[in-house]
Design an enzyme around this catalytic site. Structure first.
Site, PDB file in Angstrom:
ATOM      1  N   ASP A  95       0.835  -1.212   0.000  1.00 43.27           N
ATOM      2  CA  ASP A  95       0.000   0.000   0.000  1.00 43.27           C
ATOM      3  C   ASP A  95       0.872   1.265   0.000  1.00 43.27           C
ATOM      4  O   ASP A  95       0.567   2.239  -0.688  1.00 43.27           O
ATOM      5  CB  ASP A  95      -0.889  -0.020   1.265  1.00 43.27           C
ATOM      6  CG  ASP A  95      -2.298   0.515   1.019  1.00 43.27           C
ATOM      7  OD1 ASP A  95      -2.611   0.855  -0.121  1.00 43.27           O
ATOM      8  OD2 ASP A  95      -3.080   0.579   1.987  1.00 43.27           O
ATOM      9  N   GLY A 151      -7.837   9.686   7.069  1.00 45.07           N
ATOM     10  CA  GLY A 151      -6.421   9.357   7.239  1.00 45.07           C
ATOM     11  C   GLY A 151      -5.499   9.902   6.165  1.00 45.07           C
ATOM     12  O   GLY A 151      -5.918  10.128   5.022  1.00 45.07           O
ATOM     13  N   ALA A 152      -4.243  10.115   6.548  1.00 45.38           N
ATOM     14  CA  ALA A 152      -3.168  10.415   5.589  1.00 45.38           C
ATOM     15  C   ALA A 152      -2.636   9.084   5.044  1.00 45.38           C
ATOM     16  O   ALA A 152      -3.035   8.010   5.504  1.00 45.38           O
ATOM     17  CB  ALA A 152      -2.057  11.195   6.287  1.00 45.38           C
ATOM     18  N   ASN A 154       0.579   7.892   5.056  1.00 47.64           N
ATOM     19  CA  ASN A 154       1.872   7.342   5.504  1.00 47.64           C
ATOM     20  C   ASN A 154       1.750   6.155   6.459  1.00 47.64           C
ATOM     21  O   ASN A 154       2.619   5.287   6.468  1.00 47.64           O
ATOM     22  CB  ASN A 154       2.741   8.450   6.114  1.00 47.64           C
ATOM     23  CG  ASN A 154       2.035   9.196   7.210  1.00 47.64           C
ATOM     24  OD1 ASN A 154       0.832   9.047   7.417  1.00 47.64           O
ATOM     25  ND2 ASN A 154       2.779  10.016   7.921  1.00 47.64           N
ATOM     26  N   PRO A 178      -9.901   6.267   4.312  1.00 47.65           N
ATOM     27  CA  PRO A 178      -8.448   6.280   4.137  1.00 47.65           C
ATOM     28  C   PRO A 178      -8.065   7.283   3.048  1.00 47.65           C
ATOM     29  O   PRO A 178      -8.912   7.737   2.288  1.00 47.65           O
ATOM     30  CB  PRO A 178      -8.131   4.858   3.643  1.00 47.65           C
ATOM     31  CG  PRO A 178      -9.392   4.079   3.712  1.00 47.65           C
ATOM     32  CD  PRO A 178     -10.525   5.053   3.770  1.00 47.65           C
ATOM     33  N   SER A 179      -6.783   7.584   2.979  1.00 50.16           N
ATOM     34  CA  SER A 179      -6.298   8.378   1.851  1.00 50.16           C
ATOM     35  C   SER A 179      -6.504   7.564   0.580  1.00 50.16           C
ATOM     36  O   SER A 179      -6.320   6.348   0.570  1.00 50.16           O
ATOM     37  CB  SER A 179      -4.811   8.677   2.044  1.00 50.16           C
ATOM     38  OG  SER A 179      -4.261   9.099   0.812  1.00 50.16           O
ATOM     39  N   SER A 230      -2.674  17.327   6.193  1.00 52.47           N
ATOM     40  CA  SER A 230      -1.861  18.547   6.121  1.00 52.47           C
ATOM     41  C   SER A 230      -2.621  19.734   6.742  1.00 52.47           C
ATOM     42  O   SER A 230      -3.838  19.672   6.932  1.00 52.47           O
ATOM     43  CB  SER A 230      -1.551  18.850   4.662  1.00 52.47           C
ATOM     44  OG  SER A 230      -2.762  19.040   3.977  1.00 52.47           O
ATOM     45  N   PRO A 232      -3.364  22.697   5.300  1.00 55.26           N
ATOM     46  CA  PRO A 232      -4.430  23.242   4.435  1.00 55.26           C
ATOM     47  C   PRO A 232      -5.712  22.398   4.482  1.00 55.26           C
ATOM     48  O   PRO A 232      -6.822  22.953   4.536  1.00 55.26           O
ATOM     49  CB  PRO A 232      -3.808  23.215   3.030  1.00 55.26           C
ATOM     50  CG  PRO A 232      -2.334  23.235   3.271  1.00 55.26           C
ATOM     51  CD  PRO A 232      -2.102  22.519   4.566  1.00 55.26           C
ATOM     52  N   THR A 233      -5.580  21.070   4.490  1.00 55.81           N
ATOM     53  CA  THR A 233      -6.779  20.223   4.592  1.00 55.81           C
ATOM     54  C   THR A 233      -7.413  20.395   5.965  1.00 55.81           C
ATOM     55  O   THR A 233      -8.641  20.466   6.093  1.00 55.81           O
ATOM     56  CB  THR A 233      -6.420  18.742   4.343  1.00 55.81           C
ATOM     57  OG1 THR A 233      -5.814  18.639   3.061  1.00 55.81           O
ATOM     58  CG2 THR A 233      -7.642  17.845   4.385  1.00 55.81           C
ATOM     59  N   GLU A 251      -4.744  16.187  13.606  1.00 60.28           N
ATOM     60  CA  GLU A 251      -3.332  15.793  13.660  1.00 60.28           C
ATOM     61  C   GLU A 251      -2.712  16.250  12.347  1.00 60.28           C
ATOM     62  O   GLU A 251      -2.853  15.578  11.324  1.00 60.28           O
ATOM     63  CB  GLU A 251      -3.206  14.272  13.801  1.00 60.28           C
ATOM     64  CG  GLU A 251      -3.737  13.718  15.098  1.00 60.28           C
ATOM     65  CD  GLU A 251      -2.880  14.092  16.295  1.00 60.28           C
ATOM     66  OE1 GLU A 251      -1.788  14.656  16.111  1.00 60.28           O
ATOM     67  OE2 GLU A 251      -3.331  13.847  17.423  1.00 60.28           O
ATOM     68  N   GLU A 459      -4.053  12.283  20.402  1.00 59.17           N
ATOM     69  CA  GLU A 459      -4.361  10.879  20.174  1.00 59.17           C
ATOM     70  C   GLU A 459      -3.582  10.058  21.192  1.00 59.17           C
ATOM     71  O   GLU A 459      -2.626  10.527  21.805  1.00 59.17           O
ATOM     72  CB  GLU A 459      -3.974  10.474  18.746  1.00 59.17           C
ATOM     73  CG  GLU A 459      -4.819  11.221  17.729  1.00 59.17           C
ATOM     74  CD  GLU A 459      -4.894  10.560  16.362  1.00 59.17           C
ATOM     75  OE1 GLU A 459      -3.833  10.400  15.724  1.00 59.17           O
ATOM     76  OE2 GLU A 459      -6.015  10.213  15.938  1.00 59.17           O
TER      77      GLU A 459
HETATM   78  P1  NDP Z   1      -3.871  15.619   3.000  1.00 59.68           P
HETATM   79  O1  NDP Z   1      -4.123  16.725   3.928  1.00 59.68           O
HETATM   80  O2  NDP Z   1      -3.700  15.897   1.565  1.00 59.68           O
HETATM   81  O3  NDP Z   1      -5.063  14.560   3.103  1.00 59.68           O
HETATM   82  C1  NDP Z   1      -5.433  13.977   4.324  1.00 59.68           C
HETATM   83  C2  NDP Z   1      -6.781  13.288   4.160  1.00 59.68           C
HETATM   84  O4  NDP Z   1      -7.810  14.266   4.044  1.00 59.68           O
HETATM   85  C3  NDP Z   1      -6.889  12.417   2.925  1.00 59.68           C
HETATM   86  O5  NDP Z   1      -7.649  11.261   3.222  1.00 59.68           O
HETATM   87  C4  NDP Z   1      -7.599  13.327   1.969  1.00 59.68           C
HETATM   88  O6  NDP Z   1      -8.236  12.642   0.923  1.00 59.68           O
HETATM   89  C5  NDP Z   1      -8.583  14.007   2.885  1.00 59.68           C
HETATM   90  N1  NDP Z   1      -9.112  15.268   2.409  1.00 59.68           N
HETATM   91  C6  NDP Z   1      -8.588  16.139   1.513  1.00 59.68           C
HETATM   92  N2  NDP Z   1      -9.383  17.232   1.363  1.00 59.68           N
HETATM   93  C7  NDP Z   1     -10.444  17.055   2.198  1.00 59.68           C
HETATM   94  C8  NDP Z   1     -11.614  17.834   2.514  1.00 59.68           C
HETATM   95  N3  NDP Z   1     -11.849  19.024   1.950  1.00 59.68           N
HETATM   96  N4  NDP Z   1     -12.486  17.331   3.423  1.00 59.68           N
HETATM   97  C9  NDP Z   1     -12.269  16.147   4.025  1.00 59.68           C
HETATM   98  N5  NDP Z   1     -11.191  15.366   3.750  1.00 59.68           N
HETATM   99  C10 NDP Z   1     -10.287  15.816   2.862  1.00 59.68           C
HETATM  100  O7  NDP Z   1      -2.617  14.859   3.606  1.00 59.68           O
HETATM  101  P2  NDP Z   1      -1.733  13.703   2.961  1.00 59.68           P
HETATM  102  O8  NDP Z   1      -2.552  12.470   2.794  1.00 59.68           O
HETATM  103  O9  NDP Z   1      -1.017  14.273   1.797  1.00 59.68           O
HETATM  104  O10 NDP Z   1      -0.710  13.405   4.160  1.00 59.68           O
HETATM  105  C11 NDP Z   1       0.378  14.188   4.407  1.00 59.68           C
HETATM  106  C12 NDP Z   1       0.107  15.223   5.475  1.00 59.68           C
HETATM  107  O11 NDP Z   1      -0.415  14.615   6.647  1.00 59.68           O
HETATM  108  C13 NDP Z   1       1.346  15.932   5.922  1.00 59.68           C
HETATM  109  O12 NDP Z   1       1.136  17.315   6.043  1.00 59.68           O
HETATM  110  C14 NDP Z   1       1.632  15.368   7.305  1.00 59.68           C
HETATM  111  O13 NDP Z   1       2.367  16.174   8.120  1.00 59.68           O
HETATM  112  C15 NDP Z   1       0.284  15.072   7.796  1.00 59.68           C
HETATM  113  N6  NDP Z   1       0.349  14.029   8.793  1.00 59.68           N
HETATM  114  C16 NDP Z   1       0.142  14.359  10.119  1.00 59.68           C
HETATM  115  C17 NDP Z   1       0.258  13.413  11.105  1.00 59.68           C
HETATM  116  C18 NDP Z   1      -0.013  13.746  12.545  1.00 59.68           C
HETATM  117  O14 NDP Z   1      -0.341  12.850  13.313  1.00 59.68           O
HETATM  118  N7  NDP Z   1       0.097  14.979  12.968  1.00 59.68           N
HETATM  119  C19 NDP Z   1       0.636  12.037  10.796  1.00 59.68           C
HETATM  120  C20 NDP Z   1       0.804  11.792   9.396  1.00 59.68           C
HETATM  121  C21 NDP Z   1       0.673  12.774   8.436  1.00 59.68           C
HETATM  122  P3  NDP Z   1      -7.383  12.163  -0.376  1.00 59.68           P
HETATM  123  O15 NDP Z   1      -5.967  12.499  -0.166  1.00 59.68           O
HETATM  124  O16 NDP Z   1      -7.649  10.720  -0.400  1.00 59.68           O
HETATM  125  O17 NDP Z   1      -7.967  12.921  -1.494  1.00 59.68           O
END
Ligand code: NDP
Length: 485
Positions: A95, A151-152, A154, A178-179, A230, A232-233, A251, A459
């Site tokens: 995955d 979820g993200a 990673n 999930p992502s 992230s 922005p999300t 998170e 968490e």
């Molecule tokens: P994203 O922020 O791009 O996406 C996170 C999740 O949110 C994905 O499942 C995504 O869907 C979903 N999503 C996106 N837009 C929306 C919306 N408008 N409404 C609801 N859900 C939405 O993160 P990444 O997957 O790229 O992961 C990397 C980021 O996660 C990094 O910034 C990292 O630091 C952070 N992170 C934080 C952790 C923590 O515990 N603090 C741990 C691990 C990562 P999809 O991508 O499937 O479209």
């Protein structure tokens, strides 16, 4: 593919796999080869509705069970996860591309820890009794209702469990999205919970992109949202949840500092910096990507770091000897390559790495930049890849001010042999998760989360219970009611 990676269907709702091919196709790519290993479909509005309806129905009976009964099921799921660790780790590797050397000790095992810990805690969750003379108040600790986890990419198994386990322990139902990049592992978590005896409808998985997450978050029948993603999300999800005054856990990302003083044990500090920059090919939110090294030991540190990076075994993630794998996707690899280019262009000194590796899949070299200054892009923005920025410093007060000069506040670390300084620095860090002479440990017993823009809520640990339950106060009067008229 020597291992079955195509799940029976895209979603897991109400205790069973569910397919709906009208949804957008989601190809699942093995990052080590670029091969397609499964095809799933994003949830349609009808699938989202089905999941929420099932969760709402199931939650009522689940909340009426005793904590002991709920906990027993979670602990049984933990045992099944441990028994199947090998298969689950292989799936996690397909995955995400993370080496089996990592996934076999850090993913299903961490998920099982969460199920065991919160399973054990379920029976201990209580309110309290507050005596007021002859009268009294008691509090009931009640579930929130239906929780959505997003979820993200990673740590797909770990995130699915870190959110699911406390939610279920407190008597909630969970819908997990999930992502889209790593949609496979959460389905296995759902299967295992079901096998352990979790009643249908309590742990549902729906696939999809941001729009599916947004549909879940904005539905009035959802009570809580926990996002790992992230900043922005996080902003978008937090705002959408605010419209319904919903509970949230955020998170989010980071740009965490790791400070190495001149009295530090160099090998331990280098080890901490490696763990905090190159584990999971650098795709860890809490990574200490701004490594501040005292100028007196900087060259020694860099030499030792380069030597140890030469020992990284880069290759087939399924080979147990491999210690460094590919990036999760071509997109993420290109984002990181852009940052490496910016590092070069803005004048940082490339110590090692800096390029794509010439083989199939999305491999980057472990990369170290030295002589990085605070204003450079690679010192300010989260890269989420194997790129370490080394910055010099001379003085404790100066380095602390620089370490805290960021919008993020997820994690921070310090290496020093001076006990007083270690605790002083940890106290001064503006971060939710701090490390002294170590980096990136995340045991379920300890709270994990960020301050500033890195998040809201915690968490793991007892603290997570506060974010998946609410208190109701019940006033009881034994004497007469005194009314003014
Ligand atoms: P994203 O922020 O791009 O996406 C996170 C999740 O949110 C994905 O499942 C995504 O869907 C979903 N999503 C996106 N837009 C929306 C919306 N408008 N409404 C609801 N859900 C939405 O993160 P990444 O997957 O790229 O992961 C990397 C980021 O996660 C990094 O910034 C990292 O630091 C952070 N992170 C934080 C952790 C923590 O515990 N603090 C741990 C691990 C990562 P999809 O991508 O499937 O479209």
């Amino acid at each position: 593919m020597p291992y079955e990676t195509q799940p029976p269907a895209s979603h897991f709702i109400d205790g069973a796999y569910v397919e709906e091919k009208a949804g957008t196709e989601i190809p699942v790519i093995y990052p080590a080869t670029g091969e397609k290993i499964a095809t799933l479909h994003a949830a349609t509005p009808a699938i989202v509705k089905q999941a929420i309806t099932a969760a709402r129905r199931a939650q009522v009976e689940w909340a009426a069970m005793t904590g002991t009964e709920r906990g027993r099921i979670l602990r049984r799921a933990a045992d099944i996860m441990r028994d199947r660790n090998h298969d689950l780790s292989v799936l996690e590797t397909f995955d995400t591309g993370k080496p089996y050397q990592e996934t076999s000790v850090a993913d299903a095992t961490s998920g099982a820890d969460a199920l065991e810990y919160f399973g054990g805690m379920a029976a201990t969750l209580t309110g309290e009794h507050i005596q007021l003379g002859e009268n009294w108040v008691y509090t009931r600790r009640e579930p929130l209702g239906v929780c959505v986890g997003i979820g993200a990419w990673n740590y797909p198994t770990q995130i699915a469990c870190w959110k699911g386990a406390p939610a279920l322990a407190c008597g909630n139902a969970m819908i997990f999205k999930p992502s889209e990049t790593t949609p496979l592992c959460a389905l296995k978590v759902a299967e295992i919970l079901c096998e352990a005896g979790l009643p249908a409808g309590l742990y549902n998985v729906v696939q999809g992109m941001g729009d599916v997450g947004a549909a879940l978050v904005s539905d009035p029948r959802v009570d809580k949202v926990s996002l790992t993603g992230s900043v922005p999300t996080g902003r978008k999800v937090y705002a959408a949840a605010a419209a319904g005054i919903k509970h949230v856990t955020m998170e989010l990302g980071g740009k965490s500092p790791l400070i190495v003083f001149d009295d530090a044990d160099i090998d331990n500090a280098v080890g901490g910096a490696i763990l905090g920059n190159f584990y999971s090919s650098g795709q860890v939110c809490s990574n200490g990507t701004r490594v501040f090294v005292h100028s007196a030991i900087k060259e020694k540190f860099l030499t030792r770091l380069a030597e140890r990076l030469d020992n990284a075994v880069i290759g087939d993630p399924m080979d147990p000897a491999t210690s460094f794998g590919p990036m999760v996707s071509e997109r993420q690899m290109n984002i990181v390559l852009d940052y490496i280019e910016k590092g070069r262009a803005e004048g940082a000194r490339l110590v090692t790495g800096g390029a794509r590796i010439d083989r199939d899949g999305y491999y980057l070299q472990p990369t170290v930049f030295a002589d990085v200054t605070d204003d450079m892009t690679i010192a300010r923005e989260e890269i989420f890849g194997p790129v370490m920025a080394v910055l010099d410093f001379d003085d404790e007060a100066e380095v602390l001010a620089r370490a805290n000069d960021t919008e993020f506040g997820l994690a921070a670390g310090v290496f020093t042999r001076d006990l007083g300084r270690a605790h002083r620095v940890a106290a001064a860090f503006q971060a939710g998760t701090c490390y002294i002479n170590t980096y990136n440990d995340a045991p379920v017993e300890a709270p994990f989360g960020g301050s500033k823009m890195s998040g809201v809520g915690r968490e793991n640990s007892k603290a997570a219970i506060e974010h998946y339950s609410q208190l109701k106060s019940v006033f009881v009067r034994m004497d007469d009611v005194e009314a003014p008229f």
